[in-house]
Design a protein around this motif. Structure first.
Motif, PDB file in Angstrom:
ATOM      1  N   TYR A  21       0.778  -1.369   0.009  1.00  0.00           N
ATOM      2  CA  TYR A  21       0.068  -0.154   0.114  1.00  0.00           C
ATOM      3  C   TYR A  21       0.782   0.852  -0.431  1.00  0.00           C
ATOM      4  O   TYR A  21       0.888   1.870  -0.284  1.00  0.00           O
ATOM      5  CB  TYR A  21      -0.630   0.243   1.369  1.00  0.00           C
ATOM      6  CG  TYR A  21      -1.871   0.149   1.227  1.00  0.00           C
ATOM      7  CD1 TYR A  21      -3.224  -0.003  -0.236  1.00  0.00           C
ATOM      8  CD2 TYR A  21      -3.337   0.818   2.113  1.00  0.00           C
ATOM      9  CE1 TYR A  21      -4.428   0.982   0.072  1.00  0.00           C
ATOM     10  CE2 TYR A  21      -4.674   1.891   1.937  1.00  0.00           C
ATOM     11  CZ  TYR A  21      -5.475   1.381   0.888  1.00  0.00           C
ATOM     12  OH  TYR A  21      -6.023   1.804   0.324  1.00  0.00           O
ATOM     13  N   LEU A  22       2.131   1.334   0.671  1.00  0.00           N
ATOM     14  CA  LEU A  22       2.707   1.983   0.854  1.00  0.00           C
ATOM     15  C   LEU A  22       3.246   2.727  -0.602  1.00  0.00           C
ATOM     16  O   LEU A  22       3.185   3.714  -1.076  1.00  0.00           O
ATOM     17  CB  LEU A  22       3.954   2.082   2.023  1.00  0.00           C
ATOM     18  CG  LEU A  22       4.758   2.827   2.403  1.00  0.00           C
ATOM     19  CD1 LEU A  22       3.992   4.407   2.510  1.00  0.00           C
ATOM     20  CD2 LEU A  22       5.916   2.772   3.218  1.00  0.00           C
ATOM     21  N   TYR A  23       3.822   1.575  -1.080  1.00  0.00           N
ATOM     22  CA  TYR A  23       4.914   1.493  -2.469  1.00  0.00           C
ATOM     23  C   TYR A  23       4.242   1.908  -3.986  1.00  0.00           C
ATOM     24  O   TYR A  23       3.962   2.930  -4.803  1.00  0.00           O
ATOM     25  CB  TYR A  23       5.668   0.513  -2.880  1.00  0.00           C
ATOM     26  CG  TYR A  23       6.373  -0.087  -1.535  1.00  0.00           C
ATOM     27  CD1 TYR A  23       7.438   1.004  -1.270  1.00  0.00           C
ATOM     28  CD2 TYR A  23       7.413  -1.290  -1.558  1.00  0.00           C
ATOM     29  CE1 TYR A  23       8.298   0.961  -0.791  1.00  0.00           C
ATOM     30  CE2 TYR A  23       7.896  -1.457  -1.021  1.00  0.00           C
ATOM     31  CZ  TYR A  23       9.025  -0.604   0.281  1.00  0.00           C
ATOM     32  OH  TYR A  23      10.032  -0.102   1.485  1.00  0.00           O
ATOM     33  N   PHE A  26       3.033   5.779  -3.330  1.00  0.00           N
ATOM     34  CA  PHE A  26       4.908   6.604  -4.135  1.00  0.00           C
ATOM     35  C   PHE A  26       4.423   6.505  -5.635  1.00  0.00           C
ATOM     36  O   PHE A  26       4.979   7.071  -6.125  1.00  0.00           O
ATOM     37  CB  PHE A  26       5.931   5.602  -3.899  1.00  0.00           C
ATOM     38  CG  PHE A  26       6.513   4.893  -1.868  1.00  0.00           C
ATOM     39  CD1 PHE A  26       5.805   6.549  -1.223  1.00  0.00           C
ATOM     40  CD2 PHE A  26       7.338   4.557  -1.674  1.00  0.00           C
ATOM     41  CE1 PHE A  26       6.502   6.549  -0.063  1.00  0.00           C
ATOM     42  CE2 PHE A  26       7.461   4.982  -0.341  1.00  0.00           C
ATOM     43  CZ  PHE A  26       7.099   5.917   0.358  1.00  0.00           C
ATOM     44  N   ALA A  27       4.359   5.330  -5.960  1.00  0.00           N
ATOM     45  CA  ALA A  27       3.734   5.116  -7.640  1.00  0.00           C
ATOM     46  C   ALA A  27       3.055   5.912  -8.083  1.00  0.00           C
ATOM     47  O   ALA A  27       2.977   6.973  -8.845  1.00  0.00           O
ATOM     48  CB  ALA A  27       3.284   3.765  -8.313  1.00  0.00           C
ATOM     49  N   ASN A  28       2.118   6.439  -7.148  1.00  0.00           N
ATOM     50  CA  ASN A  28       1.107   7.555  -6.931  1.00  0.00           C
ATOM     51  C   ASN A  28       1.657   8.592  -7.748  1.00  0.00           C
ATOM     52  O   ASN A  28       0.978   9.399  -8.338  1.00  0.00           O
ATOM     53  CB  ASN A  28      -0.044   7.343  -6.181  1.00  0.00           C
ATOM     54  CG  ASN A  28      -1.539   8.214  -5.637  1.00  0.00           C
ATOM     55  OD1 ASN A  28      -2.465   8.741  -6.714  1.00  0.00           O
ATOM     56  ND2 ASN A  28      -1.727   8.493  -4.527  1.00  0.00           N
ATOM     57  N   GLY A  34       4.436  13.401 -13.141  1.00  0.00           N
ATOM     58  CA  GLY A  34       5.022  12.413 -14.498  1.00  0.00           C
ATOM     59  C   GLY A  34       5.734  11.805 -14.296  1.00  0.00           C
ATOM     60  O   GLY A  34       6.729  11.324 -15.883  1.00  0.00           O
ATOM     61  N   LEU A  35       6.713  10.922 -13.423  1.00  0.00           N
ATOM     62  CA  LEU A  35       7.652   9.662 -13.477  1.00  0.00           C
ATOM     63  C   LEU A  35       7.681   8.842 -14.032  1.00  0.00           C
ATOM     64  O   LEU A  35       7.399   8.609 -12.176  1.00  0.00           O
ATOM     65  CB  LEU A  35       8.482  10.780 -12.064  1.00  0.00           C
ATOM     66  CG  LEU A  35       9.575  11.566 -12.441  1.00  0.00           C
ATOM     67  CD1 LEU A  35      10.253  11.837 -10.913  1.00  0.00           C
ATOM     68  CD2 LEU A  35      10.428  11.821 -13.281  1.00  0.00           C
ATOM     69  N   ASP A  36       6.946   8.231 -14.172  1.00  0.00           N
ATOM     70  CA  ASP A  36       6.074   7.210 -15.031  1.00  0.00           C
ATOM     71  C   ASP A  36       7.087   6.168 -15.093  1.00  0.00           C
ATOM     72  O   ASP A  36       6.627   4.943 -14.266  1.00  0.00           O
ATOM     73  CB  ASP A  36       5.576   7.247 -16.794  1.00  0.00           C
ATOM     74  CG  ASP A  36       6.475   7.515 -17.308  1.00  0.00           C
ATOM     75  OD1 ASP A  36       8.135   7.633 -16.800  1.00  0.00           O
ATOM     76  OD2 ASP A  36       6.228   7.031 -18.880  1.00  0.00           O
ATOM     77  N   GLY A  37       8.779   6.077 -15.121  1.00  0.00           N
ATOM     78  CA  GLY A  37       9.660   5.010 -15.273  1.00  0.00           C
ATOM     79  C   GLY A  37       9.762   5.123 -13.327  1.00  0.00           C
ATOM     80  O   GLY A  37       9.640   3.947 -12.729  1.00  0.00           O
ATOM     81  N   TRP A  41       8.858   1.198 -10.996  1.00  0.00           N
ATOM     82  CA  TRP A  41       9.327   0.535 -10.221  1.00  0.00           C
ATOM     83  C   TRP A  41       8.772   0.135  -8.756  1.00  0.00           C
ATOM     84  O   TRP A  41       8.280  -0.824  -8.905  1.00  0.00           O
ATOM     85  CB  TRP A  41      10.732   1.181 -10.177  1.00  0.00           C
ATOM     86  CG  TRP A  41      11.606   0.556  -9.540  1.00  0.00           C
ATOM     87  CD1 TRP A  41      12.522   0.219 -10.185  1.00  0.00           C
ATOM     88  CD2 TRP A  41      12.101   0.092  -7.928  1.00  0.00           C
ATOM     89  NE1 TRP A  41      13.676  -0.679  -9.484  1.00  0.00           N
ATOM     90  CE2 TRP A  41      13.434  -0.615  -8.404  1.00  0.00           C
ATOM     91  CE3 TRP A  41      11.450   0.689  -6.842  1.00  0.00           C
ATOM     92  CZ2 TRP A  41      13.695  -1.361  -7.175  1.00  0.00           C
ATOM     93  CZ3 TRP A  41      11.802  -0.185  -5.544  1.00  0.00           C
ATOM     94  CH2 TRP A  41      13.085  -0.770  -5.872  1.00  0.00           C
ATOM     95  N   TYR A  42       7.726   1.133  -8.627  1.00  0.00           N
ATOM     96  CA  TYR A  42       6.954   1.418  -7.489  1.00  0.00           C
ATOM     97  C   TYR A  42       5.725   0.475  -7.177  1.00  0.00           C
ATOM     98  O   TYR A  42       5.465  -0.307  -6.767  1.00  0.00           O
ATOM     99  CB  TYR A  42       6.878   2.247  -6.119  1.00  0.00           C
ATOM    100  CG  TYR A  42       8.029   2.522  -5.679  1.00  0.00           C
ATOM    101  CD1 TYR A  42       8.871   2.061  -4.859  1.00  0.00           C
ATOM    102  CD2 TYR A  42       9.037   4.092  -6.634  1.00  0.00           C
ATOM    103  CE1 TYR A  42       9.660   2.849  -4.157  1.00  0.00           C
ATOM    104  CE2 TYR A  42      10.163   4.242  -5.615  1.00  0.00           C
ATOM    105  CZ  TYR A  42      10.603   3.714  -4.642  1.00  0.00           C
ATOM    106  OH  TYR A  42      11.288   3.985  -3.325  1.00  0.00           O
ATOM    107  N   LYS A  43       5.092   0.014  -8.898  1.00  0.00           N
ATOM    108  CA  LYS A  43       3.963  -0.409  -8.783  1.00  0.00           C
ATOM    109  C   LYS A  43       4.638  -2.001  -8.793  1.00  0.00           C
ATOM    110  O   LYS A  43       3.606  -2.837  -8.262  1.00  0.00           O
ATOM    111  CB  LYS A  43       3.879  -0.420 -10.236  1.00  0.00           C
ATOM    112  CG  LYS A  43       2.534   0.462  -9.840  1.00  0.00           C
ATOM    113  CD  LYS A  43       1.713   1.345 -11.633  1.00  0.00           C
ATOM    114  CE  LYS A  43       1.176   2.740 -11.629  1.00  0.00           C
ATOM    115  NZ  LYS A  43       1.403   3.491 -12.867  1.00  0.00           N
TER     116      LYS A  43
END
Ligand code: MG
Length: 169
Positions: A21-23, A26-28, A34-37, A41-43
């Protein structure tokens, strides 16, 4: 299974889902800027954490222990800049390592060798998780300072692909 060992593994299921959930949060954050990379990584990291939770779940089920699923807490972190999640991730992995070690100590105390053997994989995994988290901070310090470097780093992280855990129960 020893009652304390069983309870600690049960609590670990929740901690692993919380990690996911935390990660995901972070992806969110990274998706929003706009940092999709970094978001990718976090997804994938979140997927790995769900895998960890399911390994503990399966281990308890396989050993006739009842599983209790508790509420998963709201992701707790103070938003700052693009470095903030990376530093928070390292702290969080250090916390998880301590938690795994705590279960190991309880299993060791009652000579629960089966649990210790399963936890051996997690002990090694935590070494990798901490190294990955630490490497992310180093790379960000080295290359994240200008937009070109950040673009390259983001492109690299976009290439991370999911792979299932090597531990099979
Ligand atoms: Mg984990």
């Amino acid at each position: 299974m020893n009652e304390k060992v069983s309870r600690l593994i049960n609590e670990q299921i929740n901690k692993e889902f919380y990690s996911a959930y935390l990660y995901l949060d972070f992806a969110n954050y990274y998706d929003a800027v706009g940092l999709d990379g970094f978001a990718n990584w976090y997804k994938i990291q979140a997927q790995e954490e769900r895998d960890h939770a399911m390994l503990f779940y399966t281990y308890l089920q396989n050993n006739g222990q009842s599983v209790t699923l508790e509420a998963i807490g709201r992701p707790e972190w103070d938003k700052g800049d693009n470095m903030t999640p990376l530093k928070r991730a390292l702290e969080h992995e250090q916390y998880v390592t301590a938690s795994i070690n705590n279960i190991y100590a309880a299993a060791y105390e009652v000579h629960d060798f089966r649990t210790m053997q399963v936890l051996d994989w997690f002990v090694k995994e935590q070494g990798e998780e901490e190294k990955n988290a630490s490497d992310m901070i180093t790379k960000m310090e080295l290359f994240g300072g200008d937009s070109k470097g950040l673009y390259m780093l983001n492109s690299e992280l976009k290439g991370r692909v999911y792979s299932a855990p090597s531990l099979v129960l």
